[in-house]
Write an enzyme that holds these catalytic residues in place. Structure first.
Site, PDB file in Angstrom:
ATOM      1  NE  ARG A 184      -3.242  -0.866 -12.957  1.00  0.00           N
ATOM      2  CZ  ARG A 184      -4.421  -1.189 -12.428  1.00  0.00           C
ATOM      3  NH1 ARG A 184      -4.743  -2.450 -12.239  1.00  0.00           N
ATOM      4  NH2 ARG A 184      -5.276  -0.258 -12.102  1.00  0.00           N
ATOM      5  CE  LYS A 190     -11.834  -4.128  -8.604  1.00  0.00           C
ATOM      6  NZ  LYS A 190     -10.991  -3.278  -7.736  1.00  0.00           N
ATOM      7  NE  ARG A 228      -6.579   3.217  -9.663  1.00  0.00           N
ATOM      8  CZ  ARG A 228      -5.556   2.360  -9.480  1.00  0.00           C
ATOM      9  NH1 ARG A 228      -4.314   2.817  -9.495  1.00  0.00           N
ATOM     10  NH2 ARG A 228      -5.783   1.094  -9.301  1.00  0.00           N
ATOM     11  NE  ARG A 254     -13.763   1.235 -11.766  1.00  0.00           N
ATOM     12  CZ  ARG A 254     -12.823   0.298 -11.812  1.00  0.00           C
ATOM     13  NH1 ARG A 254     -13.000  -0.783 -12.511  1.00  0.00           N
ATOM     14  NH2 ARG A 254     -11.703   0.466 -11.143  1.00  0.00           N
ATOM     15  NE  ARG A 308      -1.771  -3.083  -8.958  1.00  0.00           N
ATOM     16  CZ  ARG A 308      -3.052  -2.761  -8.997  1.00  0.00           C
ATOM     17  NH1 ARG A 308      -3.982  -3.683  -8.890  1.00  0.00           N
ATOM     18  NH2 ARG A 308      -3.419  -1.505  -9.136  1.00  0.00           N
TER      19      ARG A 308
HETATM   20  P1  AP5 Z   1      -5.226  -6.566  -7.056  1.00  0.00           P
HETATM   21  O1  AP5 Z   1      -5.783  -7.940  -7.070  1.00  0.00           O
HETATM   22  O2  AP5 Z   1      -4.380  -6.128  -8.191  1.00  0.00           O
HETATM   23  O3  AP5 Z   1      -6.397  -5.503  -6.741  1.00  0.00           O
HETATM   24  P2  AP5 Z   1      -7.594  -4.977  -7.652  1.00  0.00           P
HETATM   25  O4  AP5 Z   1      -8.810  -4.910  -6.771  1.00  0.00           O
HETATM   26  O5  AP5 Z   1      -7.691  -5.754  -8.915  1.00  0.00           O
HETATM   27  O6  AP5 Z   1      -7.055  -3.515  -7.871  1.00  0.00           O
HETATM   28  P3  AP5 Z   1      -7.009  -2.579  -9.168  1.00  0.00           P
HETATM   29  O7  AP5 Z   1      -6.088  -1.456  -8.798  1.00  0.00           O
HETATM   30  O8  AP5 Z   1      -6.665  -3.372 -10.388  1.00  0.00           O
HETATM   31  O9  AP5 Z   1      -8.462  -2.105  -9.227  1.00  0.00           O
HETATM   32  P4  AP5 Z   1      -8.991  -0.895  -9.971  1.00  0.00           P
HETATM   33  O10 AP5 Z   1     -10.436  -1.142  -9.779  1.00  0.00           O
HETATM   34  O11 AP5 Z   1      -8.485   0.423  -9.530  1.00  0.00           O
HETATM   35  O12 AP5 Z   1      -8.340  -1.044 -11.432  1.00  0.00           O
HETATM   36  P5  AP5 Z   1      -8.930  -1.460 -12.844  1.00  0.00           P
HETATM   37  O13 AP5 Z   1      -7.843  -2.103 -13.581  1.00  0.00           O
HETATM   38  O14 AP5 Z   1     -10.229  -2.156 -12.703  1.00  0.00           O
HETATM   39  O15 AP5 Z   1      -4.413  -6.421  -5.674  1.00  0.00           O
HETATM   40  C1  AP5 Z   1      -3.696  -5.215  -5.382  1.00  0.00           C
HETATM   41  C2  AP5 Z   1      -2.364  -5.576  -4.699  1.00  0.00           C
HETATM   42  O16 AP5 Z   1      -2.650  -6.113  -3.399  1.00  0.00           O
HETATM   43  C3  AP5 Z   1      -1.544  -6.651  -5.441  1.00  0.00           C
HETATM   44  O17 AP5 Z   1      -0.193  -6.338  -5.335  1.00  0.00           O
HETATM   45  C4  AP5 Z   1      -1.875  -7.960  -4.680  1.00  0.00           C
HETATM   46  O18 AP5 Z   1      -0.792  -8.868  -4.722  1.00  0.00           O
HETATM   47  C5  AP5 Z   1      -2.134  -7.453  -3.273  1.00  0.00           C
HETATM   48  N1  AP5 Z   1      -3.185  -8.210  -2.574  1.00  0.00           N
HETATM   49  C6  AP5 Z   1      -4.355  -8.705  -3.098  1.00  0.00           C
HETATM   50  N2  AP5 Z   1      -5.089  -9.301  -2.126  1.00  0.00           N
HETATM   51  C7  AP5 Z   1      -4.367  -9.162  -0.957  1.00  0.00           C
HETATM   52  C8  AP5 Z   1      -4.602  -9.565   0.401  1.00  0.00           C
HETATM   53  N3  AP5 Z   1      -5.716 -10.218   0.755  1.00  0.00           N
HETATM   54  N4  AP5 Z   1      -3.664  -9.246   1.321  1.00  0.00           N
HETATM   55  C9  AP5 Z   1      -2.511  -8.588   0.955  1.00  0.00           C
HETATM   56  N5  AP5 Z   1      -2.231  -8.182  -0.306  1.00  0.00           N
HETATM   57  C10 AP5 Z   1      -3.166  -8.470  -1.251  1.00  0.00           C
HETATM   58  O19 AP5 Z   1      -9.256  -0.032 -13.488  1.00  0.00           O
HETATM   59  C11 AP5 Z   1      -8.250   0.869 -13.864  1.00  0.00           C
HETATM   60  C12 AP5 Z   1      -8.867   2.090 -14.515  1.00  0.00           C
HETATM   61  O20 AP5 Z   1      -9.581   1.705 -15.711  1.00  0.00           O
HETATM   62  C13 AP5 Z   1      -9.911   2.833 -13.676  1.00  0.00           C
HETATM   63  O21 AP5 Z   1      -9.316   3.759 -12.791  1.00  0.00           O
HETATM   64  C14 AP5 Z   1     -10.760   3.509 -14.768  1.00  0.00           C
HETATM   65  O22 AP5 Z   1     -10.116   4.654 -15.286  1.00  0.00           O
HETATM   66  C15 AP5 Z   1     -10.797   2.458 -15.867  1.00  0.00           C
HETATM   67  N6  AP5 Z   1     -11.934   1.541 -15.769  1.00  0.00           N
HETATM   68  C16 AP5 Z   1     -11.885   0.189 -15.587  1.00  0.00           C
HETATM   69  N7  AP5 Z   1     -13.114  -0.339 -15.554  1.00  0.00           N
HETATM   70  C17 AP5 Z   1     -13.978   0.697 -15.711  1.00  0.00           C
HETATM   71  C18 AP5 Z   1     -15.391   0.782 -15.734  1.00  0.00           C
HETATM   72  N8  AP5 Z   1     -16.183  -0.293 -15.588  1.00  0.00           N
HETATM   73  N9  AP5 Z   1     -15.950   2.020 -15.905  1.00  0.00           N
HETATM   74  C19 AP5 Z   1     -15.186   3.124 -16.075  1.00  0.00           C
HETATM   75  N10 AP5 Z   1     -13.825   3.093 -16.051  1.00  0.00           N
HETATM   76  C20 AP5 Z   1     -13.230   1.892 -15.865  1.00  0.00           C
END
Ligand code: AP5
Length: 223
Positions: free
Chosen positions: A161, A13, A172, A88, A127
């Site tokens: 991270r 994402k 997660r 979410r 990552r």
């Molecule tokens: P990346 O693009 O970083 O993936 P992502 O989907 O953004 O993954 P996240 O881990 O950031 O998602 P998340 O939903 O757990 O975290 P968030 O920050 O939202 O890609 C991942 C890796 O794969 C990278 O190294 C990339 O290079 C590689 N890659 C990408 N595409 C690829 C491909 N096609 N092929 C190969 N490699 C690839 O949330 C973190 C925390 O915040 C949550 O756990 C929660 O506690 C809180 N939080 C955030 N939003 C909310 C909400 N709305 N409600 C409640 N809590 C929330």
């Protein structure tokens, strides 16, 4: 345009949202980035969110809904935005509908980036990102072109991270299955959901997302 990127942790994402902002000017609103910033600055929201984030649980709906409700009324969102990591839960999706109605806007599309769970662990634990500009890399799948130097800004400092360890990733993923997957049928019923195969290489995922959002460029000339 107002759109949402949905998908499990590690689906891509953030990678795709940053690219869409760079290439198509769609403002990325990542609740994960906003919460990490609040934690780093030690704000009231950061203090409330920290424990849940470190455990791999979701932060409470009230907190994230308030953050997004305030953010989408800022001037840089006037031409539209791309939500990354929000909503979410079904309660967050319902709150988003209400806030968009309040500002007389509507949601154009929801794109699910689908990736099987066995691939996600390696994506997340591999990552790292540029400490200067936030560009995201992966030691297995997407290293910088020149080792140790960011492709985007030339920075040489990288960070990982705190929640990208195997134990927290398992939690997660469990939170995604239990609380976020039910958001998919919510948007499917509204006819807004499009599905993209996120297991493909990054460039192919990008072109499928562009097509799903209707922002793809002209086809390359036939040769
Ligand atoms: P990346 O693009 O970083 O993936 P992502 O989907 O953004 O993954 P996240 O881990 O950031 O998602 P998340 O939903 O757990 O975290 P968030 O920050 O939202 O890609 C991942 C890796 O794969 C990278 O190294 C990339 O290079 C590689 N890659 C990408 N595409 C690829 C491909 N096609 N092929 C190969 N490699 C690839 O949330 C973190 C925390 O915040 C949550 O756990 C929660 O506690 C809180 N939080 C955030 N939003 C909310 C909400 N709305 N409600 C409640 N809590 C929330």
């Amino acid at each position: 345009m107002i759109a949402i990127l949905l998908g499990p942790p590690g689906a891509g994402k953030g990678t795709q949202a940053k690219r869409l902002e760079r290439e198509h000017g769609l403002k990325q609103l990542s609740t994960g980035d906003m919460l990490r910033d609040a934690v780093a600055r030690g704000t009231r929201v950061g203090k409330l969110a920290r424990a849940a984030m470190e455990a791999g649980d979701l932060v409470s709906d009230d907190i994230v809904v308030q953050i997004i409700a305030e953010r989408i009324t800022e001037p840089d969102c006037a031409n539209g935005f791309l939500l990354d990591g929000f909503p979410r839960t079904v309660a967050q999706a319902e709150a988003l509908d209400a806030m968009l109605e309040d500002i007389d806007r509507k949601l154009d599309a929801v794109v699910e980036i689908a990736v099987p769970e066995d691939i996600l662990m390696k994506r997340i634990t591999g990552r790292f990102s540029c400490a200067e500009c936030g560009a995201v890399y992966n030691e297995y799948f997407r290293p910088p072109k020149v080792s140790g130097r960011c492709d985007v800004c030339g920075g040489t400092r990288f960070v990982r991270r705190k929640d990208d360890n195997p134990e927290t990733v398992r939690q997660r993923l469990a939170a995604y299955r239990a609380q976020t997957e039910p958001v998919l049928p919510y948007y499917e019923k509204k006819g807004l959901l499009r599905r993209v195969d996120g297991e493909q290489p990054i460039g192919k995922v990008a072109s499928d997302i562009d097509r799903a959002l209707g922002v793809e460029g002209p086809a390359p000339p036939a040769c």
